[in-house]
Design a protein around this motif. Sequence first.
Motif, PDB file in Angstrom:
ATOM      1  N   VAL A  76      20.426 -21.046   1.626  1.00 29.30           N
ATOM      2  CA  VAL A  76      19.319 -21.858   1.130  1.00 29.30           C
ATOM      3  C   VAL A  76      19.508 -23.231   1.744  1.00 29.30           C
ATOM      4  CG1 VAL A  76      18.400 -23.046  -0.890  1.00 29.30           C
ATOM      5  CG2 VAL A  76      18.949 -20.603  -1.019  1.00 29.30           C
ATOM      6  N   ARG A  83      12.342 -27.228   0.608  1.00 25.34           N
ATOM      7  CA  ARG A  83      12.975 -25.972   0.967  1.00 25.34           C
ATOM      8  C   ARG A  83      12.559 -25.547   2.372  1.00 25.34           C
ATOM      9  NH1 ARG A  83      14.617 -21.591  -2.532  1.00 25.34           N
ATOM     10  NH2 ARG A  83      15.263 -19.852  -1.219  1.00 25.34           N
ATOM     11  N   ARG A 153      23.191 -24.130   0.737  1.00 25.11           N
ATOM     12  CA  ARG A 153      23.845 -23.278  -0.264  1.00 25.11           C
ATOM     13  C   ARG A 153      24.047 -21.911   0.352  1.00 25.11           C
ATOM     14  NH1 ARG A 153      19.854 -23.215  -4.586  1.00 25.11           N
ATOM     15  NH2 ARG A 153      20.318 -25.434  -4.723  1.00 25.11           N
ATOM     16  N   CYS A 159      22.925  -9.461  -5.514  1.00 23.77           N
ATOM     17  CA  CYS A 159      21.661  -9.049  -6.160  1.00 23.77           C
ATOM     18  C   CYS A 159      20.733  -8.476  -5.100  1.00 23.77           C
ATOM     19  CB  CYS A 159      20.983 -10.228  -6.831  1.00 23.77           C
ATOM     20  SG  CYS A 159      21.844 -10.805  -8.266  1.00 23.77           S
ATOM     21  N   TRP A 211      29.612 -22.647  -7.170  1.00 24.60           N
ATOM     22  CA  TRP A 211      28.765 -22.122  -8.247  1.00 24.60           C
ATOM     23  C   TRP A 211      29.103 -20.641  -8.396  1.00 24.60           C
ATOM     24  CZ3 TRP A 211      23.057 -24.155  -7.300  1.00 24.60           C
ATOM     25  CH2 TRP A 211      23.041 -25.552  -7.426  1.00 24.60           C
ATOM     26  N   MET A 213      28.137 -17.897  -9.802  1.00 26.11           N
ATOM     27  CA  MET A 213      27.111 -17.116 -10.485  1.00 26.11           C
ATOM     28  C   MET A 213      27.446 -15.629 -10.385  1.00 26.11           C
ATOM     29  SD  MET A 213      24.714 -19.126 -11.690  1.00 26.11           S
ATOM     30  CE  MET A 213      23.179 -18.199 -11.730  1.00 26.11           C
ATOM     31  N   HIS A 216      26.735 -13.348  -7.423  1.00 31.25           N
ATOM     32  CA  HIS A 216      26.262 -14.207  -6.338  1.00 31.25           C
ATOM     33  C   HIS A 216      27.070 -15.509  -6.274  1.00 31.25           C
ATOM     34  CE1 HIS A 216      22.419 -15.902  -4.195  1.00 31.25           C
ATOM     35  NE2 HIS A 216      23.493 -15.940  -3.447  1.00 31.25           N
ATOM     36  N   VAL A 218      28.398 -18.737  -4.757  1.00 27.53           N
ATOM     37  CA  VAL A 218      27.921 -19.560  -3.642  1.00 27.53           C
ATOM     38  C   VAL A 218      28.640 -20.903  -3.624  1.00 27.53           C
ATOM     39  CG1 VAL A 218      25.585 -18.583  -3.616  1.00 27.53           C
ATOM     40  CG2 VAL A 218      26.049 -20.622  -4.979  1.00 27.53           C
TER      41      VAL A 218
ATOM     42  N   ARG B 153      27.081 -21.435 -19.550  1.00 24.86           N
ATOM     43  CA  ARG B 153      26.068 -21.385 -18.505  1.00 24.86           C
ATOM     44  C   ARG B 153      24.922 -20.501 -18.999  1.00 24.86           C
ATOM     45  NH1 ARG B 153      28.963 -18.897 -14.059  1.00 24.86           N
ATOM     46  NH2 ARG B 153      30.226 -20.777 -14.140  1.00 24.86           N
ATOM     47  N   CYS B 159      17.032 -11.576 -12.038  1.00 24.26           N
ATOM     48  CA  CYS B 159      17.647 -10.453 -11.300  1.00 24.26           C
ATOM     49  C   CYS B 159      17.856  -9.290 -12.252  1.00 24.26           C
ATOM     50  CB  CYS B 159      18.985 -10.850 -10.703  1.00 24.26           C
ATOM     51  SG  CYS B 159      18.851 -12.021  -9.362  1.00 24.26           S
ATOM     52  N   LYS B 169       8.912  -9.792  -8.293  1.00 24.86           N
ATOM     53  CA  LYS B 169       8.993 -10.606  -7.088  1.00 24.86           C
ATOM     54  C   LYS B 169       9.025 -12.074  -7.505  1.00 24.86           C
ATOM     55  CE  LYS B 169       5.203  -9.241  -5.088  1.00 24.86           C
ATOM     56  NZ  LYS B 169       4.099  -9.020  -4.136  1.00 24.86           N
ATOM     57  N   ALA B 210      22.334 -28.730 -13.266  1.00 24.91           N
ATOM     58  CA  ALA B 210      21.291 -27.757 -12.961  1.00 24.91           C
ATOM     59  C   ALA B 210      21.682 -26.982 -11.701  1.00 24.91           C
ATOM     60  CB  ALA B 210      19.969 -28.471 -12.743  1.00 24.91           C
ATOM     61  N   TRP B 211      21.793 -25.669 -11.817  1.00 27.00           N
ATOM     62  CA  TRP B 211      22.045 -24.807 -10.668  1.00 27.00           C
ATOM     63  C   TRP B 211      20.758 -24.023 -10.409  1.00 27.00           C
ATOM     64  CZ3 TRP B 211      27.460 -22.064 -11.559  1.00 27.00           C
ATOM     65  CH2 TRP B 211      28.467 -23.051 -11.566  1.00 27.00           C
ATOM     66  N   ASN B 212      20.077 -24.406  -9.375  1.00 26.20           N
ATOM     67  CA  ASN B 212      18.761 -23.814  -9.148  1.00 26.20           C
ATOM     68  C   ASN B 212      18.875 -22.589  -8.225  1.00 26.20           C
ATOM     69  OD1 ASN B 212      16.041 -23.528  -9.414  1.00 26.20           O
ATOM     70  ND2 ASN B 212      15.536 -25.039  -7.836  1.00 26.20           N
ATOM     71  N   MET B 213      19.540 -21.559  -8.711  1.00 28.01           N
ATOM     72  CA  MET B 213      19.728 -20.335  -7.925  1.00 28.01           C
ATOM     73  C   MET B 213      18.444 -19.532  -7.913  1.00 28.01           C
ATOM     74  SD  MET B 213      22.893 -20.125  -6.815  1.00 28.01           S
ATOM     75  CE  MET B 213      23.292 -18.388  -6.627  1.00 28.01           C
ATOM     76  N   ASP B 214      18.047 -19.034  -6.733  1.00 30.06           N
ATOM     77  CA  ASP B 214      16.828 -18.238  -6.631  1.00 30.06           C
ATOM     78  C   ASP B 214      16.855 -17.099  -7.652  1.00 30.06           C
ATOM     79  OD1 ASP B 214      16.019 -19.831  -4.596  1.00 30.06           O
ATOM     80  OD2 ASP B 214      16.042 -18.297  -3.033  1.00 30.06           O
ATOM     81  N   HIS B 216      17.201 -17.177 -10.633  1.00 28.58           N
ATOM     82  CA  HIS B 216      18.105 -17.336 -11.773  1.00 28.58           C
ATOM     83  C   HIS B 216      18.469 -18.810 -11.986  1.00 28.58           C
ATOM     84  CE1 HIS B 216      21.934 -15.593 -13.891  1.00 28.58           C
ATOM     85  NE2 HIS B 216      21.187 -16.316 -14.680  1.00 28.58           N
ATOM     86  N   VAL B 218      19.778 -21.865 -13.831  1.00 30.00           N
ATOM     87  CA  VAL B 218      20.665 -22.003 -14.996  1.00 30.00           C
ATOM     88  C   VAL B 218      21.119 -23.441 -15.154  1.00 30.00           C
ATOM     89  CG1 VAL B 218      21.596 -19.658 -14.826  1.00 30.00           C
ATOM     90  CG2 VAL B 218      22.786 -21.522 -13.691  1.00 30.00           C
TER      91      VAL B 218
END
Lengths: 727, 727
Positions: A76, A83, A153, A159, A211, A213, A216, A218, B153, B159, B169, B210-214, B216, B218
């Motif tokens: 990412v 993005r 990232r 997943c 992170w 997760m 996943h 990362v 978390r 997912c 999606k 803030a973890w902005n994981m695609d 997900h 969290v």
Amino acid sequence: MSTQQEWIITRSEFNPQKIHHDETVFTIGNGYLSTRGSFEESFPEENAATFIHGVFDDIPVVFTELVNVPNWLDCVLILDGERFRLDYGEILDYENQLDLSKATLTRSVKWRSPAGKAYQISFERVICLHEQHLLLLRVGINPLDGDAEVIFRSGINGCVSNEGYVHWKHKAQSVQPGRGWLSLVTKKSETGLGMSFSLKSSLPQIKMQAWNMDMHPVLNCSGFIPSQEVLWFEKRVTVYTTRDVQEPIHASETLLGQLKASSWEDLISAHQKKWQQVWTQSDIEIDSEDDAQIAIRYNLFQLLIAAPWQDEQVNIGAKTLSGYGYHGHVFWDTEIFMLPFFTYTQPQVARNLLSYRYHRLAGARKKAKENGYLGAQFPWESADDGEEVTPTWVQHPTDRTKLTRIWTGDIQIHVSADIALAVWRYGQVSGDDKFLHERGIPIILETALFWESRAEWNEINQTYQFSDVIGPDEYHDHVDNNAYNNFMVRWHFRIAEQAAHLLQAHEPDLYAGLVDQLGLSDSRMQHWLEIANHIYFEQDALTGLIEQFQGFFQLEDLDWKSLEPRSESIQSLLGIEATNQVQALKQADVLMLFYLFPDAFPSQIMAVNYDYYNARTDHTYGSSLGPSIHALVACQLGKTEEAYQHFIRSAHADLYDVRGNAGDGIHAASAGGLWQAVVFGFGGLRVDEYGYHCQSRLPKKWRRLRFRFCYRGEWITIQIPGQEVRE
Amino acid sequence: MSTQQEWIITRSEFNPQKIHHDETVFTIGNGYLSTRGSFEESFPEENAATFIHGVFDDIPVVFTELVNVPNWLDCVLILDGERFRLDYGEILDYENQLDLSKATLTRSVKWRSPAGKAYQISFERVICLHEQHLLLLRVGINPLDGDAEVIFRSGINGCVSNEGYVHWKHKAQSVQPGRGWLSLVTKKSETGLGMSFSLKSSLPQIKMQAWNMDMHPVLNCSGFIPSQEVLWFEKRVTVYTTRDVQEPIHASETLLGQLKASSWEDLISAHQKKWQQVWTQSDIEIDSEDDAQIAIRYNLFQLLIAAPWQDEQVNIGAKTLSGYGYHGHVFWDTEIFMLPFFTYTQPQVARNLLSYRYHRLAGARKKAKENGYLGAQFPWESADDGEEVTPTWVQHPTDRTKLTRIWTGDIQIHVSADIALAVWRYGQVSGDDKFLHERGIPIILETALFWESRAEWNEINQTYQFSDVIGPDEYHDHVDNNAYNNFMVRWHFRIAEQAAHLLQAHEPDLYAGLVDQLGLSDSRMQHWLEIANHIYFEQDALTGLIEQFQGFFQLEDLDWKSLEPRSESIQSLLGIEATNQVQALKQADVLMLFYLFPDAFPSQIMAVNYDYYNARTDHTYGSSLGPSIHALVACQLGKTEEAYQHFIRSAHADLYDVRGNAGDGIHAASAGGLWQAVVFGFGGLRVDEYGYHCQSRLPKKWRRLRFRFCYRGEWITIQIPGQEVRE
């Protein structure tokens, strides 16, 4: 698509409508795994995948499929809060390049973000050939309009699914600044996987946060890039499965640690050196007016990256490791289409592929037994355990309450003879007597037993026959006495008898073991020859035409012109039942015999049959296996320019997506047939029990052709025009 | 399982072998969505799910299924570096409680980590009834052995899959300290979903990242908890779909913002008040020696949390919203088993459920037309669009190359009469003439047209017959003249004629419209009555026995004892074909007639048939629909104690997993039948065109029974022993 250079495939424009095609085209791999050419930063509706040979898991309908493993690219990139993805912003410049000589995929994008700032972003992706468990990725970020705030990232994304079907369960994971790992296991087959990664950046001000997760892990890297500077990220990924070692994570962590001392350049250089060796053996040089040079190299490259260099428990699926088509299942495509390329230029791969069949004799015995036959009957579709995995029923294309019965797994039986032929030819060309004695001849004899029990004696016409089969031409099912099938079986019985005597002479103990195990005897051999000599095989005495199967000539002729222009196969247009009733071929199976046995028929007979069947074959949307074979047979008949048309259709199958389904993966049989069209067709190479010789006929557009092959341990270079060189 | 208290289901010991059962048992919901009782912190092999009514997506074989929406619980808790999950460390104390009166799920775990430190961890989970788009979660962490370093978390995890099949999606997402959101869309049905969340902690020293994981987003919260202090996290989640609003994320963000002013206590209090109102109408009080009180409440609770309070475009699947079983598909289970509970205690829910059928008449018309019939034929399995979604073929249980044909979607046609009966009864009990006239009678008449065209005149025995059908007893398929089917159709024709005249009298314009639309006429009505009067329905004059279908009495009797003890159904043991050939019933369908039409048969006839069929029914592993019906009919016959045995089997179906498949979801028809067994059976309530009356027969273990119901707008309380109270 640009293919101007002799080694480099270039796409200079991004077309979102063609992403699935490009994902297939830009697949790279090392014979252990392959990764489709999907983007590191992802794209909506992408069909990303990485497949590892032999990692299968259960799935309804088609029983088992190659599993898409965690996404190791997983990037990412956020530039000044925007993005980076190709469906956002503006693409100012784009170049995606696959260098076939170095097996390196590079992409360079000049991108303007929705906020209006421009950046140059580049990617370099390598799947190492010198170390099959190592994958490399480099990402460069260059802000063109002042300083940039960057978030990058990357990690291992577990997943993932096979087009929506999830195969992985979580086991364990870890991540810390600089590196991390993920351990998973497939749901049903319980194959464990360990993937480790390391990540470093070229600028000290970049902060790295772990992170962790679930599924996943990362590393979130953030910081400033001064204007005009380039920030590089280097990622190394190692991967093992329980097919390789007991503790995959231990192995992937160990390898990653060991590689710390090696620079990026060291690794790339070792990788490239290995590829140089591969090409030294397998390359074909063509000096041509058109793109034949790059097209043939591209096709060979796709076979080479799917070749199991070190594993005799896997085979190459019909779509290699490059797409979801056919789920990684293995067909006769390997033995009849792909294998000669390996037999002649990478014999250890051919040996591995044939050993896969040897190790799966248990599955073939089971299939024979379940069908009430003796010996070993290889499955039409084979995967991990060698049992039949052809789907029995599939969804009807239009009526959702109906199902279509797929019969190939039941009655397309010629595969057992196809494998025997590949075994014998490999032995002949390689001189690998050890393989032939220990594994090859046992395959030939045990499958011959199957044929013995499968043959039906017809009292009326005093022949042995094979009713209710499917030949290579799958437009006609439930046919009797298919010419290809019967000819192959005849050959099989005769070679089985020879092979038995050969083994008896050279390895009497091995032979004695087989006699016990299979119940061989002189009278049984006599019976085999008896069957062979009385197998139904009809050739019209007047016309010289060989009837594809009993009754084919009684079918109606098709008015092909009335169906043009068309963009789908004859079977799709007419339906299964109606296609069965006309003289329309998915691929010509009588011509297959001329290709496999060029000396078995007088050329006048070949010519008559070529003209007849060539005119009745669905070249454009029938089988992708056909064109290269037509090219080869046309060459044999001196129709060089006509051959060239077929050759080009086959050579462009994937590069130009001429059939519209390249997104499902590489047409591997077409690629393998292409090598044969060049070497056996235009090059005119012929190898038989007496040795080899060439009778070349180059098409007009070609000025020069050069290829190498290995004959019984000796490397020979053929140059046309020119002379043959032995080393 | 402890059910000592009258409102609280308690599990005091964690058994990892029973997690799927417990996930079903501890399901909570609000009629908009339900969430299975899976753990916030997850558990290996869990079958977690949250289903929103009406959110379906395509899937092979069964066509469509309720989609598991993103996991809103989604908690990772790391205590002093050790992950809290019940497969690690040691469970020192455990209590999982579902309070039925407040619809609140709480769990308290005293846990010792692998490192040896103890913690008290508690969870409180609420799916609000007063605001159906709001979900609440509270997590308390109390370190018992000194200070603790905590990582918590939580976010929205997109997912997710339906047992491995991915339906979502990605569209967009965001997360910042304190809150975040995720926007997704289903792959095929293109239903959009927006989920927002807020998170706050009770201790100021907790840092939030803030973890902005695609897929997900969290919030990663970390910090120290001083010894003996409790750290609380409060999470609020809001959810909308494009079924509710055009812009789900806008709606979920707006609602989350609006709720900022409300405290946790405010929200919980409003939620509980709403539940109090619900129970005021629907509760049954039993003073009993055993656990009948909590068991009946538990079953009613599961119906209430699946009840669409505000949506007339959805229905209740056979497994409610509590599991993957039957994929959320809707059967006759709703109309014949569940609906009376709602008709009598929550009439607006009954109205919504029947309106769902009205709105899906187009699907029923399509099915009738495709089968060559007139009018409307409701599908055996119904989902989003009301078209038939019964699977046609399913995988054979043992032979992977074979398929089993499922015939219910083709020939189990009684559902159209079942719906008509439910419509008529709802009208009778509720007095909702507007519904009856505008939606109910159109359903009755249009389905009658279907029956008219489906009836076959038999010249020989001068009867109308229905050949090749399946009755409620699915052990016998392709039968002729099933007693249940034919009796229901006879009733249907007669009521259709009455209903037509009723509508003509009260709403002549509506009626005229229907006359045009459906081609109604006096002669057509006469023809309907003619068919009704000549429908094949046989009762043995000597024995009084009603034959379940033509030829049933000729089948062999089964030696039941020889098959005991068994842990699977008769059909599993004998196979489909053999079961078809014996007098073994999955559920008794002649007795269904006594249940639905208690005044239609003399009690001696009922007794004879009860004895005959009761002895031939697979009570333990046949249909879960059977026991409550047997309980009811046994009551009618005065066999109160025998009735009680059947009642208990039904009451414990899910609580004690007596059939071993509660993990797939709640047996909703059994729950609905249970209410009827109590109210119509033991309570003896009877409502007909003349009013209502009670003839109670309490089992010995019961000292008191009290229930309420609404008759034509008037609420009546029945207390036994005691008197009836009108309000």
